[in-house]
Scaffold this active site. Structure first.
Site, short mmCIF file in Angstrom:
data_model
loop_
_atom_site.label_atom_id
_atom_site.label_comp_id
_atom_site.label_asym_id
_atom_site.label_seq_id
_atom_site.Cartn_x
_atom_site.Cartn_y
_atom_site.Cartn_z
N VAL A 1 22.95 21.79 42.76
CA VAL A 1 21.63 21.18 42.61
C VAL A 1 21.80 19.67 42.59
O VAL A 1 22.58 19.14 41.80
CB VAL A 1 20.95 21.66 41.30
CG1 VAL A 1 19.65 20.88 41.05
CG2 VAL A 1 20.66 23.15 41.36
N ALA B 1 23.83 15.46 39.73
CA ALA B 1 23.91 16.78 40.36
C ALA B 1 24.71 17.70 39.46
O ALA B 1 25.29 17.26 38.47
CB ALA B 1 24.58 16.66 41.72
N LYS B 2 24.74 18.95 39.78
CA LYS B 2 25.62 19.88 39.08
C LYS B 2 25.80 21.10 39.96
O LYS B 2 24.95 21.41 40.80
CB LYS B 2 24.99 20.32 37.75
CG LYS B 2 26.01 20.79 36.74
CD LYS B 2 26.66 19.63 36.01
CE LYS B 2 27.74 20.09 35.06
NZ LYS B 2 28.20 18.99 34.18
N GLY B 3 26.94 21.78 39.77
CA GLY B 3 27.20 23.01 40.53
C GLY B 3 27.77 24.07 39.62
O GLY B 3 28.21 23.78 38.51
#
Ligand code: NAD
Length: 420
Positions: free
Chosen positions: A63, A108-110
């Site tokens: 995201v 962001a992050k995953g």
């Protein structure tokens, strides 16, 4: 035990925080909506060949929350409980964290839904490489730069860097940070979070009426962040570390613990528990220790409405992400506790990640002294700006950090204008 908070949807919490700050900043509805929506979300379902020859399909996310201020930045987490809403919330928090320390980044992050504790190294490598190739269209040094998070490390980043580089046909070290030094990692990255936290404590102490020199410190979670913060406060600021804990329990010595000796003991035995000369105490007792400074450096949701009124520290410096629940925050403020919020107190890690990316891009590497000097400057300035914002808006540090961060993101959105 931490309780009330586990069931809260973290993205709802993240949106509520935006609403509170939007009121203070008197933002228009359109801007609020932008701030409450992730810009880009990618869900990938992909097969991985397991050691027994069978294929299993895994689900992963990336995201990119907001890129008004620059490429997005944020870790990748491997955990059975990863969900899209959790990744969205973490991506929002990364946006604010990067902005509060004024890095030229969005957030962001995953994550991948998996149980890395029950996977072999080979399975983890295949999982990582396939995930990296699935998200490759939206990552890169100018677009989105992942980093380690829960259950991912420098080896994971090396695999992602290699996979991305293979697809390009040349080495792209700047695609991820938190890499090993041999692949373009930065000096000082390993200890940056704890070091940054120690600098913020040093800056805040005079405003909180606390003397770090000779003052007492309790640390919950003697891992990377907590241990480094304890060692730096002890070595460079002459603080007395009187209580520390890990997942197996806590220890206390009112005469002071040698944080390096505790580290050695933990390395040898797997825990701080049983350290010679210290009394065994529970994890809750570590939080409630009579100390000037408390550093929660383990997990989220540790200071709740159940224990907030028992916290005796004058400064709570959040090395961990989200250790304090909102209702506990209120209790702490009413007691006059100075809370140094996570997006400021643990931003040293992402700051040196930014330095790593900058070094990779320019192909010129700095020595440790240089890295630490620049980190100190960023953390010192950021604390001063949060403190000033707290005074001018008459709010506590957490809200002030959000106000400062969100104002910076809003400024970038407004200057760029809405396309087309
Ligand atoms: P880590 O795994 O190195 O250390 C965590 C420590 O907490 C371990 O010693 C573990 O035993 C202990 N722990 C686990 N459960 C506990 C419990 N119930 N009570 C007491 N101790 C417990 O992890 P880390 O990298 O130091 O991260 C710690 C926190 O800091 C996390 O919230 C993380 O998101 C945050 N953080 C870390 C970094 C970084 O660069 N390492 C950056 C920003 C934020």
């Amino acid at each position: 035990m931490p309780d009330d908070g586990q069931t809260i949807n973290p993205f709802e919490t993240a949106k509520r925080q935006v609403d509170i700050v939007a009121e203070l900043l008197k933002l228009d509805n359109g801007t609020r909506e932008i701030l409450k929506h992730p810009k880009r979300e990618l869900t990938v379902n992909f097969p991985v060949r397991m050691d027994d020859g069978q294929y299993r399909v895994f689900t992963g996310y990336r995201v990119q929350y907001n890129m008004a201020r620059g490429p997005t930045k944020g870790g990748i987490r491997y955990h059975p409980q990863v969900s899209l809403d959790e990744v969205r919330a973490l991506a929002a928090w990364m946006t604010w964290k990067c902005a509060v320390v004024n890095l030229p980044y969005g957030g962001a992050k995953g994550g991948i839904i998996c149980d890395p504790k029950h996977m072999s190294k080979g399975e983890l490598e295949r999982l990582t490489r396939r995930y990296a190739s699935e998200i490759a269209p939206i990552i890169g040094p100018e677009m989105d730069i992942p980093a380690p998070d829960v259950y991912t490390d420098s080896q994971t980043m090396a695999w992602i860097m290699d996979t991305f580089s293979m697809m390009r046909g040349y080495s792209v070290p700047g695609v991820v940070t938190g890499k090993p030094i041999s692949l373009g990692g930065s000096e000082g990255r390993g200890e940056a979070t704890g070091r940054g936290c120690a600098y913020v404590i040093r800056e805040a102490a005079p405003h909180a009426g606390v003397k770090v020199h000779g003052g007492t410190v309790a640390v919950q979670g003697y891992g990377n962040a907590g241990m480094v913060a304890a060692c730096i406060l002890h070595d460079e600021q002459q603080a007395k570390i009187i209580a520390v804990s890990d997942s197996k329990g806590g220890i206390h010595n009112s005469d002071g613990l040698n944080p390096h000796a505790v580290e050695e003991h933990k390395k040898k035995t797997g825990s701080v528990v049983g350290f010679p000369g210290a009394k065994s105490i529970s994890n809750e007792e570590v939080l409630e220790t009579k100390a000037d400074i408390l550093i929660p450096a383990a997990l989220e949701n540790q200071i709740t409405k159940r224990n907030a009124d028992k916290i005796q520290a004058r400064i709570v410096a959040e090395a961990a992400n989200g250790p304090t629940l909102p209702e506990a925050d209120k209790t702490l403020y009413e007691k006059g506790t100075t809370v140094l919020p996570d997006i400021l107190a643990n931003a040293g890690g992402v700051t040196v990640s930014y330095f790593e990316w900058a070094q990779d891009i320019q192909g010129y590497f700095w020595d440790l002294e240089d890295v630490n000097r620049r980190l100190e400057k960023v953390m010192t300035q950021s604390y001063a700006q949060v403190h000033k914002t707290a005074e001018s808006y008459k709010v506590h540090n957490r809200t002030a950090a959000y106000v400062l961060a969100i104002q910076r993101v809003v400024d970038a959105i407004k200057m760029r204008g809405i396309y087309p």
